[in-house]
Design a protein around this motif. Structure first.
Motif, mmCIF file in Angstrom:
data_model
loop_
_atom_site.group_PDB
_atom_site.id
_atom_site.type_symbol
_atom_site.label_atom_id
_atom_site.label_comp_id
_atom_site.label_asym_id
_atom_site.label_seq_id
_atom_site.Cartn_x
_atom_site.Cartn_y
_atom_site.Cartn_z
ATOM 1 N N ARG A 30 -6.110 2.728 14.328
ATOM 2 C CA ARG A 30 -5.394 1.621 13.679
ATOM 3 C C ARG A 30 -4.033 2.069 13.156
ATOM 4 N NH1 ARG A 30 -7.121 -1.376 8.010
ATOM 5 N NH2 ARG A 30 -5.103 -2.417 7.709
ATOM 6 N N PHE A 31 -3.962 3.309 12.660
ATOM 7 C CA PHE A 31 -2.736 3.751 12.009
ATOM 8 C C PHE A 31 -1.899 4.677 12.888
ATOM 9 C CE2 PHE A 31 -5.445 2.591 8.352
ATOM 10 C CZ PHE A 31 -4.610 1.649 7.788
ATOM 11 N N GLN A 32 -2.003 4.514 14.204
ATOM 12 C CA GLN A 32 -1.142 5.283 15.100
ATOM 13 C C GLN A 32 0.330 4.917 14.905
ATOM 14 O OE1 GLN A 32 -2.286 5.127 19.215
ATOM 15 N NE2 GLN A 32 -4.375 5.755 18.815
ATOM 16 N N ASP A 33 0.565 3.682 14.512
ATOM 17 C CA ASP A 33 1.925 3.207 14.262
ATOM 18 C C ASP A 33 2.257 3.405 12.781
ATOM 19 O OD1 ASP A 33 4.334 1.913 14.079
ATOM 20 O OD2 ASP A 33 3.511 -0.099 14.340
ATOM 21 N N THR A 34 3.342 4.098 12.491
ATOM 22 C CA THR A 34 3.728 4.345 11.099
ATOM 23 C C THR A 34 3.954 3.043 10.347
ATOM 24 O OG1 THR A 34 4.752 6.446 11.736
ATOM 25 C CG2 THR A 34 5.381 5.540 9.594
ATOM 26 N N GLY A 35 4.371 1.992 11.065
ATOM 27 C CA GLY A 35 4.560 0.695 10.416
ATOM 28 C C GLY A 35 3.287 0.182 9.780
ATOM 29 N N ALA A 36 2.134 0.472 10.380
ATOM 30 C CA ALA A 36 0.858 0.048 9.809
ATOM 31 C C ALA A 36 0.576 0.788 8.504
ATOM 32 C CB ALA A 36 -0.264 0.288 10.815
ATOM 33 N N ASP A 39 2.808 -0.755 5.819
ATOM 34 C CA ASP A 39 2.282 -2.057 5.379
ATOM 35 C C ASP A 39 1.227 -1.885 4.287
ATOM 36 O OD1 ASP A 39 3.928 -3.418 7.112
ATOM 37 O OD2 ASP A 39 2.373 -3.743 8.640
ATOM 38 N N ARG A 59 3.725 12.241 10.026
ATOM 39 C CA ARG A 59 3.877 10.797 9.834
ATOM 40 C C ARG A 59 4.311 10.476 8.408
ATOM 41 N NH1 ARG A 59 0.276 8.377 13.144
ATOM 42 N NH2 ARG A 59 1.141 6.349 12.583
ATOM 43 N N GLU A 62 7.954 10.308 8.106
ATOM 44 C CA GLU A 62 8.510 9.014 8.491
ATOM 45 C C GLU A 62 8.395 8.010 7.343
ATOM 46 O OE1 GLU A 62 6.576 7.818 12.115
ATOM 47 O OE2 GLU A 62 6.933 9.749 13.082
ATOM 48 N N HIS A 66 11.485 6.199 5.288
ATOM 49 C CA HIS A 66 11.523 4.752 5.055
ATOM 50 C C HIS A 66 11.782 4.449 3.577
ATOM 51 C CE1 HIS A 66 10.377 0.498 5.341
ATOM 52 N NE2 HIS A 66 9.615 0.696 4.276
#
Length: 293
Positions: A30-36, A39, A59, A62, A66
């Motif tokens: 689920r958290f492969q994307d740093t955007g997740a 959030d 990660r 990143e 942000h």
């Protein structure tokens, strides 16, 4: 400094679950994307959480970038780095080679200068130089961000405890204070032994994070030994694994912590806004105070 009552952890972002490998795998996917990840951190911030106790995973760099580029959105937000993240080094050597990994991790004080400092430390078996170089390389990702406490991970703390290498703890503590203006923190799976060692090393009133929960889940020596040190030793306790990876209902787990007023803070992980808000609401109800202090 006064630690917040609730500290938000990052295990859930990197596939760590001590009860279920399947849940850990699902979380990692689920958290492969740093955007997740961002959030969920935003949900924690909106609920009033201001302290993020995190590893130094790539990660997280990143996430730090942000926050650094959106300071107005994260007023009062602090990072509590926990180092080292061992897998990061192994992966970097595999991907970039030894020299490439060195260039990636050495502090921004001039590659040659930092490399010479590290080389002298290795050549002379200079423990001070090695420890401080490690800390500086890990802190690189948090430049310009508030880091009021810097933790030494339990994988290193407990190894040093076994080796009876007391001096390493005082070196770490002194460097964190002098270079970063931060308090040193220590994570351990053996709280009584860690407190004995830190006392010998001259680290006074230390911040120490360890598993503490009603079921004695991953509590080395059992809850009786931990209750004894809570009652008799001078330190600043942070409790982790208070929910025993979901085996203890939230209210029951937190009431157990509330009955031990010496515990200053609780680290918790959650991957949804609903779970974060429920935990925050319950803590504010039980302690009668805001979670950020």
């Amino acid at each position: 400094m006064k630690l917040d009552r609730l500290l938000f952890g990052d295990n859930q972002f990197f596939g760590v679950n001590h009860m279920s490998e399947e849940k850990a795998r699902q979380s990692a996917m689920r958290f492969q994307d740093t955007g997740a990840i961002i959030d969920v951190i935003d949900s924690a911030y909106a609920a009033g959480v201001r302290s993020f106790m995190c590893t130094t995973h790539d990660r997280i760099a990143e996430v730090a970038e942000h926050v650094r580029t959106h300071p107005d959105r994260y007023d009062g937000f602090t990072f509590l780095p926990c180092m080292p993240y061992a897998h990061k080094y192994a992966n970097a050597v595999t991907e970039h080679g030894m020299l490439g990994a060195l260039r990636h991790f050495l502090p921004d004080e001039g590659y040659l200068n930092a490399a010479m400092r590290g080389g002298r430390a290795f050549a002379g078996k200079d423990v001070d130089g090695l420890v401080t170089l490690l800390v500086d390389s890990e802190m690189k990702m948090f430049r310009g961000l508030p880091t009021p406490v810097v933790f030494l991970q339990n994988v290193v703390v407990d190894l040093l405890l076994g080796l009876r290498f007391d001096a390493a703890f005082s070196i770490f503590a002194d460097h964190v204070r002098s270079r970063y203006g931060a308090e040193p923190g220590f994570i351990t799976m053996n709280l009584p032994l860690a407190l004995d060692t830190l006392e010998r090393a001259g680290v006074e009133n230390p911040i120490v994070c360890s598993n503490m929960n009603k079921l004695a889940f991953r509590v080395s020596g059992g809850t009786a030994a931990y209750d004894e040190v809570l009652a008799t030793r001078r330190f600043r306790p942070i409790a982790m694994s208070v929910f025993a990876s979901g085996a203890i209902p939230a209210r029951e787990a937190l009431e157990w912590v509330r009955a031990r007023p010496q515990i200053e803070s609780i680290v918790f992980g959650a991957s949804s806004r609903q779970h974060i808000e429920a935990t925050v609401d319950l803590v504010q109800e039980l302690w009668g105070e805001t979670i950020a202090r």
